[in-house]
Motif scaffolding. Structure first.
Motif, PDB file in Angstrom:
ATOM      1  N   SER B 161       0.823  -1.219   0.000  1.00 41.15           N
ATOM      2  CA  SER B 161       0.000   0.000   0.000  1.00 41.15           C
ATOM      3  C   SER B 161       0.856   1.269   0.000  1.00 41.15           C
ATOM      4  CB  SER B 161      -0.973   0.013   1.192  1.00 41.15           C
ATOM      5  OG  SER B 161      -0.287   0.300   2.393  1.00 41.15           O
ATOM      6  N   ALA B 162       2.150   1.117   0.266  1.00 43.99           N
ATOM      7  CA  ALA B 162       3.046   2.274   0.146  1.00 43.99           C
ATOM      8  C   ALA B 162       3.399   2.543  -1.316  1.00 43.99           C
ATOM      9  CB  ALA B 162       4.311   2.034   0.967  1.00 43.99           C
ATOM     10  N   PRO B 165      -1.358   2.905  -3.257  1.00 40.56           N
ATOM     11  CA  PRO B 165      -2.141   3.292  -2.070  1.00 40.56           C
ATOM     12  C   PRO B 165      -3.611   2.904  -2.175  1.00 40.56           C
ATOM     13  CG  PRO B 165      -1.464   5.222  -3.358  1.00 40.56           C
ATOM     14  CD  PRO B 165      -0.771   4.048  -3.955  1.00 40.56           C
ATOM     15  N   HIS B 166      -4.198   2.624  -0.990  1.00 32.89           N
ATOM     16  CA  HIS B 166      -5.653   2.435  -0.948  1.00 32.89           C
ATOM     17  C   HIS B 166      -6.332   3.801  -0.810  1.00 32.89           C
ATOM     18  CE1 HIS B 166      -5.339   3.010   3.426  1.00 32.89           C
ATOM     19  NE2 HIS B 166      -4.390   2.064   3.455  1.00 32.89           N
ATOM     20  N   ALA B 167      -5.685   4.695  -0.060  1.00 29.72           N
ATOM     21  CA  ALA B 167      -6.277   6.013   0.221  1.00 29.72           C
ATOM     22  C   ALA B 167      -7.712   5.876   0.712  1.00 29.72           C
ATOM     23  CB  ALA B 167      -6.197   6.918  -1.016  1.00 29.72           C
ATOM     24  N   GLN B 173      -1.908   8.502   2.990  1.00 27.87           N
ATOM     25  CA  GLN B 173      -2.294   7.691   1.832  1.00 27.87           C
ATOM     26  C   GLN B 173      -2.937   8.559   0.740  1.00 27.87           C
ATOM     27  OE1 GLN B 173      -2.909   3.954   1.009  1.00 27.87           O
ATOM     28  NE2 GLN B 173      -0.846   4.055   1.849  1.00 27.87           N
ATOM     29  N   LEU B 176      -0.154  10.382  -1.038  1.00 29.92           N
ATOM     30  CA  LEU B 176       0.611   9.458  -1.877  1.00 29.92           C
ATOM     31  C   LEU B 176      -0.099   9.227  -3.217  1.00 29.92           C
ATOM     32  CD1 LEU B 176       3.117   7.665  -1.803  1.00 29.92           C
ATOM     33  CD2 LEU B 176       1.724   5.849  -0.774  1.00 29.92           C
ATOM     34  N   LEU B 177      -1.387   9.008  -3.156  1.00 33.64           N
ATOM     35  CA  LEU B 177      -2.131   8.791  -4.397  1.00 33.64           C
ATOM     36  C   LEU B 177      -2.166  10.070  -5.234  1.00 33.64           C
ATOM     37  CD1 LEU B 177      -3.672   6.825  -6.168  1.00 33.64           C
ATOM     38  CD2 LEU B 177      -5.752   7.335  -4.877  1.00 33.64           C
ATOM     39  N   ASN B 287      -4.624   2.434  -7.623  1.00 33.13           N
ATOM     40  CA  ASN B 287      -5.358   2.590  -6.365  1.00 33.13           C
ATOM     41  C   ASN B 287      -6.079   1.279  -6.063  1.00 33.13           C
ATOM     42  OD1 ASN B 287      -8.425   4.387  -5.517  1.00 33.13           O
ATOM     43  ND2 ASN B 287      -6.862   3.618  -4.150  1.00 33.13           N
TER      44      ASN B 287
END
Lengths: 113, 438
Positions: B161-162, B165-167, B173, B176-177, B287
């Motif tokens: 997820s790093a 990302p799921h955000a 998060q 990051l996205l 994502n």
């Protein structure tokens, strides 16, 4: 709720019974709903109108407005009589007239900041 | 702050009277000798400072300020998932969706502890915290939100997820996205993997696709968005697809479960996903919104069932498995209420009211909730779904004839109003939950 006991294709007997209960439901007055229940019910209004209905912005504040005005507005929403309504018509339809009246009283009695 | 002027005056005596409780506490201030100025009417520990927990803490104090309330939340600032899609689109800053606990501590007298709740002993009624403290409670309220089911999709764990990302928890998060979207070249593809039901915020992925499309249309108009879905239909589907067509042409492609939409494997390093029947898709920005379950502390409290979610009494939101533990928000099984911030806030008030009533020895009130959930197709085009919920025969029901979707043929003027009301809603619920003035 009267809605749930309305039958679709039943005997006259049951229809009469249903009519009786609808009649009963409509004579529950706003002041017969316990204040604690009204207060809990009003909590849901705060999600868009702010705590105690005080927040003014795109969505109007409702605290401290006259009860008659609030009640008339809520009933107009419920009956679909308010043009260009976005969501309050869909919400008002989920409450009985007595509940809308109690909510109108509740917010009318909050001091406007 | 002067806006805390509810029904009740600030005097505790009058406040109790307002609740009809005055006679139950004839001499509340004289009954103990704890050395504090105010005798406690009971101890409540609230775990989780999101929409459900922060609201519950505030409304318990509004109901009876003599109840001792401690809120346990690791973060000093809470970032909301609602409106985080606007951050992804570059229309808002992360700061603008951050909320503090100042109102709770300074206005309402909630003790706010910034630590992680690590374990719960439901028999001894004790919570152990990451800072070594233990807290004793009479009533515990959990608003634990969601945890990701890491590895439910092969290759998608916390480390992945790093990179992809799921955000689906807002904060780092989200940023990051956003960085990945900014790094896309014109013509690149953004892929979203969306889980089957149930999951947090049913319309959220589709609003995300919409607002990312709004960004891409402006800055990278040849780009594509591919939504790979683990289900065959979704919330507000007709309104979303019509809005996509009108605003974004064929930029957004949605692949249903039946059309091989379900992602089963993720290679986060390559930003590649594989679906059930072996199709591989490569993204420039990826994502992955994985399947979810109740936040882990719910497991530690023994309130989850085999589904990973929490069954509750619909009138009080007390756990059906552990006495004196109340659970609200996304973690609960409260269908037809959605897993949404709005619902969590509404449930927080219901649980708060039930807790205040229980300490006073009176019966809880039957709740009635309204819910409105706005989604933005673009910042000036809003749609919504609403419902009114009641409890009937110990089940939460959606009242027939009420609620429903925005009209499919609504004019632009109505879509603009709903977009403005979406902002109004966000401001109001932020104020109601955390006291944030926006």
């Amino acid at each position: 709720m009267s809605r749930s006991i309305l039958p679709h294709k039943h005997s006259l007997h049951k229809l009469l019974l249903a009519t009786f209960f609808v009649g009963m439901a409509s004579i529950v007055h706003a002041d017969e709903i316990p204040q604690a229940q009204v207060s809990l019910m009003a909590g849901t209004c705060a999600n868009c109108h702010g705590t105690d209905g005080q927040l003014a912005g795109a969505i109007p504040a409702i605290a401290g407005r006259p009860a008659t005005v609030l009640e008339a507005q809520l009933l107009a929403f419920k009956q679909g009589l308010q043009p260009n309504t976005t969501v309050m018509d869909r919400i008002a339809k989920g409450f009985t007239d007595a509940e809308l009246s109690a909510l109108a009283d509740y917010f009318a009695n909050i001091n406007k900041d | 702050m002067s806006d805390r002027k509810p029904l009740f005056s600030s005097s505790r005596r009058q406040l109790l009277k307002g609740l009809g409780l005055a006679t139950l506490f004839p001499a509340i201030s004289a009954c103990t000798a704890t050395g504090t100025s105010q005798a406690s009417a009971g101890r409540v520990v609230v775990i989780g400072g999101g929409f459900g927990g922060a609201t519950a803490a505030k409304y318990i104090k509004r109901g009876n300020p003599a109840i001792d309330v401690t809120l346990v939340e690791p973060n000093k600032t809470f970032y909301t998932c609602p409106f985080s899609n606007l951050v992804l689109a570059g229309e808002r800053t992360l700061d603008s969706i951050g909320h503090s606990y100042d109102e709770l501590s300074q206005v309402y007298g909630v003790k706010v502890v910034h630590a992680l709740a690590q374990d719960i002993d439901p028999v001894a009624k004790r919570v152990s915290l990451s800072d070594g403290q233990t807290l004793q409670y009479d009533k515990l309220l959990l608003s634990p939100g969601i945890d990701m089911r890491w590895n439910a999709i092969e290759g998608y764990d916390e480390a992945a997820s790093a990179l992809a990302p799921h955000a689906w928890k807002a904060g780092p998060q989200t940023l990051l996205l956003r960085q990945q979207l900014e790094a896309m070249a014109d013509g690149d593809t953004f892929i979203m993997s969306v889980p089957g039901n149930p999951f947090r915020c049913p319309p959220g992925p589709y609003e995300r696709a919409s607002l990312v499309a709004h960004y891409l249309k402006t800055y990278k108009p040849r780009s594509k968005i591919l939504i790979l879905d683990g289900k065959d239909n979704f919330s507000k589907q007709g309104l979303f697809t019509a809005g996509w067509e009108a605003h974004y042409g064929d930029m957004i492609e949605w692949v249903s479960l039946s059309n091989d939409g379900r992602v089963v494997r993720v290679d986060a390093n390559r930003k590649e996903v594989e679906t059930e029947f072996g199709t591989r898709h490569q993204a420039a920005a990826l994502n992955v919104i994985p399947p979810q379950k109740a936040g882990f502390i719910a497991d530690r409290a023994g309130v989850t069932d085999a589904s990973g979610w929490v069954p509750v009494d619909p009138v009080t939101f007390e756990s059906t498995q552990q006495k004196d533990i109340y659970v609200v928000g996304d973690a609960t099984i409260a269908s037809p209420m959605p897993k949404s911030g709005f619902a969590a806030n509404a449930q927080g008030k219901v649980a708060a009211s039930a807790i205040v009533a229980s300490f006073a020895g009176i019966s809880p009130q039957d709740p009635i909730w309204a819910n409105t959930c706005y989604s933005l197709i673009n910042p000036d085009y809003g749609i919504s779904v609403a419902a009114v919920y009641r409890v009937q025969e110990n089940q939460i029901i959606s009242v027939e004839g009420a609620g429903g979707l925005s009209a499919s043929d609504a004019p632009d003027m109505i879509r603009r109003s709903e977009a403005a009301y979406a902002v109004g809603w966000y401001n109001a619920i932020s104020q109601d939950t955390w006291g944030t003035k926006l």
